[in-house]
Scaffold this motif. Sequence first.
Motif, PDB file in Angstrom:
ATOM      1  N   ALA A  69      44.783  21.447  22.485  1.00 25.72           N
ATOM      2  CA  ALA A  69      44.650  20.002  22.270  1.00 25.72           C
ATOM      3  C   ALA A  69      45.078  19.239  23.519  1.00 25.72           C
ATOM      4  O   ALA A  69      44.403  18.298  23.953  1.00 25.72           O
ATOM      5  N   VAL A  70      46.207  19.637  24.124  1.00 28.92           N
ATOM      6  CA  VAL A  70      46.690  18.980  25.338  1.00 28.92           C
ATOM      7  C   VAL A  70      45.672  19.120  26.465  1.00 28.92           C
ATOM      8  O   VAL A  70      45.350  18.147  27.155  1.00 28.92           O
ATOM      9  N   ASN A  71      45.155  20.325  26.654  1.00 32.57           N
ATOM     10  CA  ASN A  71      44.148  20.539  27.701  1.00 32.57           C
ATOM     11  C   ASN A  71      42.902  19.692  27.464  1.00 32.57           C
ATOM     12  O   ASN A  71      42.347  19.109  28.402  1.00 32.57           O
ATOM     13  N   THR A  72      42.478  19.616  26.205  1.00 26.65           N
ATOM     14  CA  THR A  72      41.289  18.835  25.866  1.00 26.65           C
ATOM     15  C   THR A  72      41.514  17.356  26.168  1.00 26.65           C
ATOM     16  O   THR A  72      40.631  16.678  26.709  1.00 26.65           O
ATOM     17  N   ILE A  73      42.691  16.846  25.841  1.00 25.67           N
ATOM     18  CA  ILE A  73      43.011  15.437  26.104  1.00 25.67           C
ATOM     19  C   ILE A  73      43.076  15.175  27.611  1.00 25.67           C
ATOM     20  O   ILE A  73      42.492  14.207  28.119  1.00 25.67           O
ATOM     21  N   ASN A 130      39.427  15.238  28.978  1.00 24.34           N
ATOM     22  CA  ASN A 130      38.549  14.152  28.523  1.00 24.34           C
ATOM     23  C   ASN A 130      39.044  12.770  28.932  1.00 24.34           C
ATOM     24  O   ASN A 130      38.249  11.851  29.112  1.00 24.34           O
ATOM     25  N   ARG A 131      40.355  12.622  29.092  1.00 24.51           N
ATOM     26  CA  ARG A 131      40.895  11.322  29.509  1.00 24.51           C
ATOM     27  C   ARG A 131      41.095  11.258  31.019  1.00 24.51           C
ATOM     28  O   ARG A 131      41.684  10.330  31.552  1.00 24.51           O
ATOM     29  N   GLU A 132      40.598  12.291  31.714  1.00 26.67           N
ATOM     30  CA  GLU A 132      40.557  12.330  33.189  1.00 26.67           C
ATOM     31  C   GLU A 132      41.931  12.124  33.823  1.00 26.67           C
ATOM     32  O   GLU A 132      42.073  11.445  34.835  1.00 26.67           O
ATOM     33  N   VAL A 133      42.942  12.724  33.197  1.00 31.18           N
ATOM     34  CA  VAL A 133      44.277  12.692  33.781  1.00 31.18           C
ATOM     35  C   VAL A 133      44.318  13.613  35.001  1.00 31.18           C
ATOM     36  O   VAL A 133      45.020  13.351  35.983  1.00 31.18           O
ATOM     37  N   TYR A 134      43.538  14.682  34.934  1.00 27.13           N
ATOM     38  CA  TYR A 134      43.364  15.607  36.056  1.00 27.13           C
ATOM     39  C   TYR A 134      41.872  15.712  36.367  1.00 27.13           C
ATOM     40  O   TYR A 134      41.039  15.512  35.479  1.00 27.13           O
ATOM     41  N   PRO A 135      41.511  16.022  37.612  1.00 30.98           N
ATOM     42  CA  PRO A 135      40.093  16.145  37.974  1.00 30.98           C
ATOM     43  C   PRO A 135      39.392  17.216  37.133  1.00 30.98           C
ATOM     44  O   PRO A 135      39.992  18.246  36.795  1.00 30.98           O
ATOM     45  N   SER A 136      38.134  16.975  36.814  1.00 31.54           N
ATOM     46  CA  SER A 136      37.379  17.926  35.990  1.00 31.54           C
ATOM     47  C   SER A 136      37.252  19.291  36.667  1.00 31.54           C
ATOM     48  O   SER A 136      37.159  20.322  35.991  1.00 31.54           O
ATOM     49  N   ILE A 186      38.592  14.843  19.337  1.00 27.88           N
ATOM     50  CA  ILE A 186      39.225  14.377  20.574  1.00 27.88           C
ATOM     51  C   ILE A 186      38.167  14.118  21.642  1.00 27.88           C
ATOM     52  O   ILE A 186      38.174  13.077  22.310  1.00 27.88           O
ATOM     53  N   THR A 187      37.238  15.048  21.789  1.00 26.28           N
ATOM     54  CA  THR A 187      36.174  14.908  22.782  1.00 26.28           C
ATOM     55  C   THR A 187      35.288  13.697  22.494  1.00 26.28           C
ATOM     56  O   THR A 187      34.934  12.937  23.394  1.00 26.28           O
ATOM     57  N   SER A 188      34.953  13.491  21.221  1.00 26.79           N
ATOM     58  CA  SER A 188      34.047  12.394  20.859  1.00 26.79           C
ATOM     59  C   SER A 188      34.697  11.023  21.023  1.00 26.79           C
ATOM     60  O   SER A 188      34.006  10.011  21.138  1.00 26.79           O
ATOM     61  N   MET A 189      36.027  10.970  21.047  1.00 22.47           N
ATOM     62  CA  MET A 189      36.719   9.685  21.149  1.00 22.47           C
ATOM     63  C   MET A 189      36.512   8.994  22.497  1.00 22.47           C
ATOM     64  O   MET A 189      36.760   7.795  22.621  1.00 22.47           O
ATOM     65  N   VAL A 190      36.077   9.744  23.484  1.00 19.80           N
ATOM     66  CA  VAL A 190      35.802   9.155  24.798  1.00 19.80           C
ATOM     67  C   VAL A 190      34.802   8.011  24.682  1.00 19.80           C
ATOM     68  O   VAL A 190      34.816   7.073  25.471  1.00 19.80           O
ATOM     69  N   THR A 191      33.949   8.066  23.670  1.00 17.34           N
ATOM     70  CA  THR A 191      32.895   7.058  23.537  1.00 17.34           C
ATOM     71  C   THR A 191      33.422   5.678  23.155  1.00 17.34           C
ATOM     72  O   THR A 191      32.754   4.680  23.395  1.00 17.34           O
TER      73      THR A 191
END
Length: 206
Positions: A27-31, A34-40, A135-140
């Motif tokens: 979950a932490v990695n996914t957040i 997706n929230r671009e805290v670290y480069p993709s 979590i992934t879909s919340m980016v929208t």
Amino acid sequence: MAPKQANRKAITLKGSTALVTEFFKYAVNTILFNREVYPSDDFQMVKKYGQTVLVTQDLALENYLEKILQQVHKWILTGSVTQLVLAILAKDTRTTLERWVFDIKLVEPSPDAKEGPGKAEAEIQSEIRAILKQITSMVTFLPVMQEDKVFNILAYTSESADVPAGEWVDTDPLAIEASKSQQVKMRSFSTDIHRIEAMVAYRYEE
């Protein structure tokens, strides 16, 4: 001869703790991805829970998370932690932008519940898969965070919890002012022993 039947055993406290700790890792990695805290580019795809998830390749971050998860595992095993929070902050101002909250509750067995085989692992994994997809879909709809970001992980523990000196410190809850906060309740998942309820609060300014 009658065919053999495989009996599914009820999950143990140790097994449930391992599942919850592992979920928190993904979950932490996914957040963070997706929230671009670290480069993709810092993430790689792996297969987990019957789907593709992204995990960090950044060695420093990986070691940091591993150390946190080892302690979280101990706290869950002893029933010493009730909530984990991943807070995303603006790097320069340290303003809290988002709080991803995971409540950890013990499942109280019903007094008249019959002892059975327990909840199937496939069902648990399906519930976890649904949360990670959410979590992934919340980016929208979550606000775009233009600034550079950092994160912090908070653990809400009992007074009797064994807290390693120097590794965890009492801290501000990193809350978002109520007048500027929106909340979204997320899906949950449960084993026979633990129930994880999730929500995200985000800064929303007109």
